[in-house]
Design a protein around this motif. Structure first.
Motif: not given
Length: 218
Positions: A213-217, A171-174
């Motif tokens: 956003e989809k990966a963020a809990p 859930p992090f930016d890369l």
């Protein structure tokens, strides 16, 4: 006249690089590839000889990012003598990590960092790892990943697979800064990774916001 201007600009940029080493009393310049003889990893067959990023080019790439760098870690895969790490340390990254599989270059980088350390803030510590980049596990946080055409073939493929997993699972930016992007086709094919800037000299990728956003809990 245009060729003369290009030559003079090239000379000025070479002067900048030399002046950087002189000012901070470090050795980040290019040498020969003899250091590869002491590398144990089989991936040395896919390594590109160390070349330090040009000071002006690194700063130009970083200017393209509209980010609050204090929320990001900077990771250089194939960090060599550490010039990109020292340049990154002049900015407000939360963490700086260099990954280099050559013991010889790693040792030089350690000396450079120690010499440069008085210029760093207390919260801007450079961490050096003598490790094969293909085996390095990305920190679970927002990342700016720097690559200066460090390797190709299976080594690059292994890193791209880690990038793809990070994009899909974390859930992090890369953000990826890719100088001399010889293997850009591999990154172009990663789902959820957008090409946001491309020149003859570099390509910049960023994780698609919707994927983050989809990966963020919840």
């Amino acid at each position: 006249m245009r060729e003369l201007f290009k030559y003079l600009l090239w000379r000025y940029h070479r002067y900048q690089d030399h002046a950087f080493d002189q000012r901070y009393r470090v050795d980040t310049g290019q040498g020969d590839a003899s250091y590869l003889q002491d590398v144990a990893s089989g991936n040395k067959d896919f390594a590109v000889a160390y070349e330090p990023v040009q000071v002006f080019m690194f700063r130009r790439m970083l200017r393209e990012l509209a980010l609050n760098l204090s929320g990001y870690a900077f990771v250089d895969l194939g960090s060599g003598k550490g010039r990109a790490l020292l340049l990154a340390a002049q900015h407000d990254f939360a963490q700086i990590i260099g990954v280099e599989f050559s013991p010889q270059l790693h040792e030089i980088a350690q000396t450079n960092v120690a010499t440069f350390s008085s210029k760093l803030s207390e919260n801007n510590i450079i961490k050096l790892l003598c490790q094969d980049a293909a085996e390095f596990e990305f920190p679970r946080r927002n990342l700016v990943l720097f690559l200066y055409n460090p390797f190709f073939g299976p080594a690059m493929q292994a890193v791209v697979e880690k990038i793809a997993r990070f994009v899909s699972d974390e859930p992090f930016d890369l953000v990826i800064l890719y100088r001399n992007p010889q293997c850009s086709g591999l990154l172009d094919a990663v789902p959820g990774l957008d090409l946001i800037n491309a020149t003859e000299s570099f390509r910049i990728y960023r994780k698609t916001p919707a994927v983050t956003e989809k990966a963020a809990p919840e």
